[in-house]
Motif scaffolding. Structure first.
Motif, PDB file in Angstrom:
ATOM      1  N   TYR A 147       5.123 -27.145 -27.100  1.00  0.00           N
ATOM      2  CA  TYR A 147       5.667 -27.256 -25.744  1.00  0.00           C
ATOM      3  C   TYR A 147       4.527 -27.070 -24.736  1.00  0.00           C
ATOM      4  CZ  TYR A 147      10.476 -26.466 -27.476  1.00  0.00           C
ATOM      5  OH  TYR A 147      11.681 -26.546 -28.116  1.00  0.00           O
ATOM      6  N   GLY A 195      16.803 -31.198 -13.357  1.00  0.00           N
ATOM      7  CA  GLY A 195      16.620 -30.548 -14.654  1.00  0.00           C
ATOM      8  C   GLY A 195      17.534 -29.358 -14.838  1.00  0.00           C
ATOM      9  N   ARG A 241       9.057 -21.222 -19.320  1.00  0.00           N
ATOM     10  CA  ARG A 241       9.233 -22.321 -18.361  1.00  0.00           C
ATOM     11  C   ARG A 241       9.206 -21.748 -16.955  1.00  0.00           C
ATOM     12  NH1 ARG A 241      13.331 -24.114 -20.407  1.00  0.00           N
ATOM     13  NH2 ARG A 241      12.308 -25.713 -21.692  1.00  0.00           N
ATOM     14  N   GLN A 272      15.698 -30.693 -20.518  1.00  0.00           N
ATOM     15  CA  GLN A 272      14.554 -31.593 -20.387  1.00  0.00           C
ATOM     16  C   GLN A 272      15.008 -33.032 -20.172  1.00  0.00           C
ATOM     17  OE1 GLN A 272      11.581 -31.145 -23.440  1.00  0.00           O
ATOM     18  NE2 GLN A 272      10.512 -33.022 -22.896  1.00  0.00           N
ATOM     19  N   ASP A 324       8.238 -28.037 -21.717  1.00  0.00           N
ATOM     20  CA  ASP A 324       8.764 -29.320 -22.183  1.00  0.00           C
ATOM     21  C   ASP A 324       8.268 -29.620 -23.589  1.00  0.00           C
ATOM     22  OD1 ASP A 324      10.267 -29.846 -19.967  1.00  0.00           O
ATOM     23  OD2 ASP A 324       8.768 -31.110 -18.992  1.00  0.00           O
ATOM     24  N   TYR A 374      18.328 -25.112 -17.955  1.00  0.00           N
ATOM     25  CA  TYR A 374      17.436 -26.278 -17.887  1.00  0.00           C
ATOM     26  C   TYR A 374      17.708 -27.255 -19.018  1.00  0.00           C
ATOM     27  CZ  TYR A 374      13.010 -28.909 -17.803  1.00  0.00           C
ATOM     28  OH  TYR A 374      12.060 -29.898 -17.753  1.00  0.00           O
TER      29      TYR A 374
END
Length: 456
Positions: free
Chosen positions: A410, A186, A72, A223, A414, A221
């Motif tokens: 992903y 987030g 990410r 989502q 996400d 984080y």
């Protein structure tokens, strides 16, 4: 009366014990917004403050954000870092970053501070900033890549000179209420914690210096906090079945949604360009092509060919967002045969082992630099694709019951919406809709019963 009182007392004790148990469970349960991803259980962004020198009314510090997430990254328009000062601190100057507002500095005579706000918001400087305003790892427009994908650009730094603050380790007060937007919500940040001072080594490695004081802030984080609806979905197909399983309807929203009118535009609409340049252009608000799934990104997995010892898969990423070029995109897929990836075409690849190396079923893919690392906005060029060649595992390989399709997908960190398992393309002789297992026993029962009655 004594018996009734005893029963009431017992019920009171039972209720009290139950209440204590419920309270203990609530206190020990993780927060609903706490981030945990089984594919990246230790992923976080750590913000490190190193106080490098004391000044007459404060200190000079180097602040560095390290991206310890495996897949990410922080994409354009970049990060925004905020906090609340513990006292009446001000920022005299900055190198490598700037605050978005100066605030009220009217009480200062002469040269005013860079920022006098109680809760400043910091943003990175843009590439091409003059060298006298730069430090190492700055000036990337707030973009921080993952360590797996681009380790040289997995950190971002700036220098800050703080005034009206403590001038010793005993008098400095740590900032609080840290926030990190990347670029939207987030991330949830914890409290600043004093840690062992950072050591710095000279280029020849023969001398070490250290910060006067160091504290860390960890941000994780979620989502769900980032957006209430998903951002990507998965469709499936195979050579052995004519069925194309599309993304589930309304995966990322629905057309004609009264709460979000005008949320999509048709690709052949004469008003397409005016919609792209319309409200939301500068806020990063997506403008997606009208589809049944309404997702900015679709991942298509196609089981393409079957060989004696190998099988071949084609993966296609399609961008339906007219306002977004995805830079440094990445794709993470979980499949039990990924321990036998033999050849890959036009994507970079790295195995991920979130379970301590015991299971190798997760792979990270990203684009080849200067070739397909930029996923263009919706349109003819808005796609990237590759093919995977995998060696068959004789103990596990099968096309039956959807085994050839991924478990999880992903995009840019996400989780994407998958079709329901009963919709997967099945082998022609293994259709899940067949009635045979139920009707045959019933038919046999009635034949036996009729025969018995005939001879009775």
């Amino acid at each position: 009366m004594a018996a009734g009182g005893g029963a009431g007392s017992a019920r009171s004790v039972a209720w009290g014990a139950s209440a204590l148990l419920v309270a203990a469970l609530l206190l020990s349960a993780p927060s609903a917004t706490e981030a945990y991803d089984s594919l990246d259980p230790n992923g976080n962004i750590t913000i490190k403050w190193d106080v490098m020198q004391w000044t007459p009314d404060g200190y000079v510090a180097v602040v560095t954000m390290f991206n310890y997430q495996q897949f990410r990254h922080i994409q354009a328009p970049g990060w925004q870092l905020g906090w609340t000062w513990a006292k009446k601190e001000v920022i005299w100057s900055m190198v490598g970053a700037q605050t978005t507002e100066q605030g009220d500095c009217s009480k200062f005579k002469g040269n005013p501070p860079h920022c006098c706000k109680k809760d400043p918001t910091i943003v990175d400087l843009l590439p091409g900033t003059p060298y006298n305003m730069q430090i190492a790892n700055c000036c990337k427009a707030g973009v921080i890549n993952t360590f797996n994908q681009d380790p040289l650009n997995a950190a971002s730094s700036f220098q800050i000179s703080v005034g009206l603050a403590g001038t010793t380790n005993k008098t400095v007060k740590l900032p609080k209420n840290f926030t990190l937007k990347a670029p939207g919500p987030g991330y949830t940040c914890g409290r600043a914690m004093i840690v062992r001072p950072t050591k710095f080594f000279t280029n020849d490695g023969r001398r070490a210096t250290q910060a006067l004081m160091t504290w860390n802030v960890t941000c994780t984080y979620s989502q769900f906090l980032a957006q209430k609806t998903p951002t990507c979905c998965v469709s499936l197909s195979s050579f052995y079945n004519d069925t194309i399983v599309n993304c589930p309807t309304c995966s990322c929203g629905c057309q004609n949604n009264g709460t979000n009118p005008g949320s999509c535009v048709n690709e052949n609409s004469p008003y397409l360009q005016s919609a792209i340049d319309g409200p939301g252009k500068w806020t990063g608000q997506p403008l997606v092509q009208c589809t049944s799934h309404m997702c900015p990104i679709r991942i298509h997995w196609h089981v393409k060919l079957n060989y004696k010892e190998y099988w071949r898969v084609k993966v296609t990423i399609t961008n339906f967002n007219y306002r977004m070029n995805y830079t440094q995109w990445n794709l993470v897929i979980q499949h039990p045969n990924f321990n036998n990836i033999t050849q890959l075409f036009s994507f970079n690849y790295k195995p991920l082992t979130p379970y301590g190396g015991r299971i190798n079923d997760t792979a990270m893919f990203w684009g080849v630099k200067f070739y397909n690392d930029l996923l263009m906005q919706a349109g003819p060029l808005g796609n990237a694709q590759s093919e995977l060649l995998l060696r068959k595992d004789s103990m596990a390989f099968t096309f039956d019951k959807g085994w050839a399709f991924p478990h999880r997908v992903y995009f840019n960190g996400d989780n994407c919406v998958m079709p329901p398992p009963d919709a997967y393309p099945w082998l022609p002789n293994a259709s899940p809709l067949t009635k045979q297992p139920l009707t045959l026993p019933l038919l046999a029962f009635w034949i036996v019963l009729a025969t018995f009655l005939a001879y009775a």
